[in-house]
Design a protein around this motif. Structure first.
Motif, PDB file in Angstrom:
ATOM      1  N   LYS A   1       1.070  -1.391   0.078  1.00  0.00           N
ATOM      2  CA  LYS A   1       0.188   0.149  -0.038  1.00  0.00           C
ATOM      3  C   LYS A   1       0.883   1.172  -0.037  1.00  0.00           C
ATOM      4  O   LYS A   1       1.679   1.270   0.839  1.00  0.00           O
ATOM      5  CB  LYS A   1      -0.874   0.100   1.062  1.00  0.00           C
TER       6      LYS A   1
ATOM      7  N   GLN B   1       1.276   5.740  -0.435  1.00  0.00           N
ATOM      8  CA  GLN B   1       0.392   6.901  -0.305  1.00  0.00           C
ATOM      9  C   GLN B   1       1.448   8.001  -0.548  1.00  0.00           C
ATOM     10  O   GLN B   1       2.299   8.124  -0.002  1.00  0.00           O
ATOM     11  CB  GLN B   1      -0.194   6.966   1.116  1.00  0.00           C
TER      12      GLN B   1
ATOM     13  N   CYS C   1       6.400   8.893  -3.071  1.00  0.00           N
ATOM     14  CA  CYS C   1       5.873   8.378  -1.600  1.00  0.00           C
ATOM     15  C   CYS C   1       7.021   7.786  -0.951  1.00  0.00           C
ATOM     16  O   CYS C   1       7.986   7.436  -1.337  1.00  0.00           O
ATOM     17  CB  CYS C   1       4.665   7.434  -1.584  1.00  0.00           C
TER      18      CYS C   1
ATOM     19  N   ARG D   1      -3.746   7.399  -3.007  1.00  0.00           N
ATOM     20  CA  ARG D   1      -3.164   5.901  -2.192  1.00  0.00           C
ATOM     21  C   ARG D   1      -3.655   4.918  -3.227  1.00  0.00           C
ATOM     22  O   ARG D   1      -4.768   5.144  -3.826  1.00  0.00           O
ATOM     23  CB  ARG D   1      -3.797   5.890  -0.967  1.00  0.00           C
ATOM     24  N   CYS D   2      -2.798   3.860  -3.079  1.00  0.00           N
ATOM     25  CA  CYS D   2      -3.163   2.395  -3.853  1.00  0.00           C
ATOM     26  C   CYS D   2      -2.557   1.215  -3.466  1.00  0.00           C
ATOM     27  O   CYS D   2      -1.543   1.557  -2.657  1.00  0.00           O
ATOM     28  CB  CYS D   2      -3.175   2.538  -5.601  1.00  0.00           C
ATOM     29  N   THR D   3      -2.718   0.070  -3.825  1.00  0.00           N
ATOM     30  CA  THR D   3      -2.146  -1.198  -3.627  1.00  0.00           C
ATOM     31  C   THR D   3      -1.584  -1.714  -5.011  1.00  0.00           C
ATOM     32  O   THR D   3      -2.155  -1.587  -5.761  1.00  0.00           O
ATOM     33  CB  THR D   3      -3.045  -1.877  -3.040  1.00  0.00           C
TER      34      THR D   3
ATOM     35  N   GLU E   1      -6.918  10.840  -1.544  1.00  0.00           N
ATOM     36  CA  GLU E   1      -7.171  10.745  -0.264  1.00  0.00           C
ATOM     37  C   GLU E   1      -8.087  11.804   0.329  1.00  0.00           C
ATOM     38  O   GLU E   1      -7.982  12.926  -0.216  1.00  0.00           O
ATOM     39  CB  GLU E   1      -5.609  10.981   0.554  1.00  0.00           C
TER      40      GLU E   1
END
Length: 178
Positions: free
Chosen positions: A97, A99, A121, A153-155, A176
């Motif tokens: 994850k 951000q 990030c 944000r992402c995964t 976000e």
């Protein structure tokens, strides 16, 4: 230094050959095999002599604690942080994850609403540029994030190729809430 639980995912993906190559290139000397599953390595440093037990396979039940100990010993012998050494071995980190902020958007692909974006990030306590390919709605969100300086944000699966971090299979990309 206390090791975070998250490093287990990284360590599971470190190949013994990567560790062997690092030790060889940083002045460590293989001493002798230790049973069938490991070799012992030595290095003379300013603080004295250091010894490492290098597992020969990832299939050992204590592979993760052994590699943690190995990384701690390397960090101590070279007088640098555990995370700096761990960073040397990051090649693949699944389901990470992230951000950060979109800092660059490449020209969109001609045939689809998609393109490469760069997200800055913190990864392993260091600011990093991560490139990823986004499609459709996610690409539009990235443009909005870039224009309005909004965090995202992402995964995805972080891969390091030629010292460039790439987030493959990005999922759950969103701006976000501030």
């Amino acid at each position: 230094m206390k090791v975070t639980v998250q490093d287990a995912e990284i360590i599971k993906n470190i190949e013994p050959q990567q560790l062997r190559e690092y030790l060889q290139s940083h002045g460590w000397h293989e001493d002798r095999p230790f049973l069938d599953n490991a070799t012992i390595w030595h290095k003379e440093a300013q603080k004295g002599e250091f010894e490492i037990l290098l597992p020969s396979t990832k299939n050992l039940g204590d592979y993760i604690p052994r590699v943690r100990e190995l990384i701690e010993t390397i960090a101590d012998s070279e007088n640098i942080s555990y995370l700096e050494i761990l960073n040397e071995f990051i090649k693949n980190y699944p389901h990470l994850k992230i951000q950060g902020f979109v800092t660059q958007i490449a020209t969109p692909n001609a045939d689809t609403l998609s393109g490469e974006v760069t997200i800055v990030c913190p990864v392993f306590e260091k600011l990093r540029q991560i490139k990823t390919e986004l499609l459709d709605h996610d690409y539009i969100l990235a443009i909005k994030s870039y224009q309005e300086r909004l965090p995202v944000r992402c995964t995805g699966d972080l891969v390091k190729e030629n010292n460039i971090f790439i987030l493959k299979n990005p999922q759950e990309f969103q701006i976000e809430n501030i």
